[in-house]
Write an enzyme that holds these catalytic residues in place. Structure first.
Site, PDB file in Angstrom:
ATOM      1  N   SER A  54      20.895   0.489  31.014  1.00 19.66           N
ATOM      2  CA  SER A  54      20.114   1.286  31.964  1.00 19.66           C
ATOM      3  C   SER A  54      20.518   1.081  33.424  1.00 19.66           C
ATOM      4  CB  SER A  54      18.621   0.978  31.807  1.00 19.66           C
ATOM      5  OG  SER A  54      18.332  -0.337  32.248  1.00 19.66           O
ATOM      6  N   LYS A  97      15.415  -3.203  37.473  1.00 13.42           N
ATOM      7  CA  LYS A  97      15.643  -1.827  37.929  1.00 13.42           C
ATOM      8  C   LYS A  97      15.865  -1.837  39.439  1.00 13.42           C
ATOM      9  CE  LYS A  97      14.456  -0.070  33.822  1.00 13.42           C
ATOM     10  NZ  LYS A  97      15.465   0.532  32.909  1.00 13.42           N
TER      11      LYS A  97
END
Length: 209
Positions: A54, A97
């Site tokens: 990701s 993230k």
């Protein structure tokens, strides 16, 4: 026992004592180093292994990363920081993230571009690994105070703020999407630290892109 024999016995015993003291000193050094490493790893650094794609191309599966727990002790998180945090839907899990939305901002995703507070100019994102085609339009977020909006760099596969409300419903943490909206954002208290160094397989110091 003759005096000469006693002296010889004492002479032979002295090297044994010296060897024992030397071994003991090494044991103490190793024990002290292990204790310091444990304390640093638990209270100062975060040692993480990347489990998914990701955050490509910045981070790849099985990359090893250090995060700094005290990064935000005297300063606030900034846009583009890569951070480690407790996943809002399940705080037992740690995610990594990039910060996109700051407290009190509005964030709109429109045609694969991100606009902050109604700006006509999208933010610059030169770290995306490929053309953003999935879930790239029709999102509008109002970031609460003391919260942050997190997105992965590899937007076409990243499970991030765009999907966490639905994840909360699917996991039984919320009964509907409206209730699940509170899981969209990461509270400041859920931020564990900022990624500072990738040390395996190649060294990479994290800077704001």
């Amino acid at each position: 026992m003759k005096r000469e024999d006693t002296q010889e016995a004492e002479f032979l015993e002295e090297p044994k004592r010296s060897l024992f003291r030397e071994i003991l000193s090494y044991v103490w050094i190793i024990a002290f180093a292990a204790a310091v490493a444990t304390l640093v790893n638990r209270f100062v650094l975060i040692n993480a292994v990347i489990p998914s794609e990701s955050m490509e191309n910045l981070l790849h599966v099985d990359d090893r990363v250090f995060g700094f727990r005290f990064a935000y002790l005297f300063e606030e998180p900034e846009r583009y920081d890569v951070v480690m945090f407790q996943y809002p839907v399940d705080e037992e899990k740690t995610y990594i993230k990039r910060i996109i939305g700051l407290p009190g901002e509005t964030v709109e995703i429109k045609n694969a571009e991100i606009y902050i507070d109604g700006s006509k100019t999208p933010i610059e994102e030169n770290y995306l690994p490929e053309k953003w085609t999935d879930d790239n339009d029709g999102f509008f977020f109002e970031v609460p105070e003391d919260c942050y909006l997190m997105l992965g760099d590899n937007r076409n596969i990243s499970e991030d703020a765009r999907k966490w409300a639905q994840c909360a419903v699917d996991d039984g943490a919320a009964v509907n999407l409206e209730e699940g909206q509170k899981y969209t954002y990461v509270h400041k208290d859920q931020i564990i630290g900022r990624a500072v160094l990738k040390y395996f397989p190649k060294m990479h110091l994290f800077l704001n892109f």
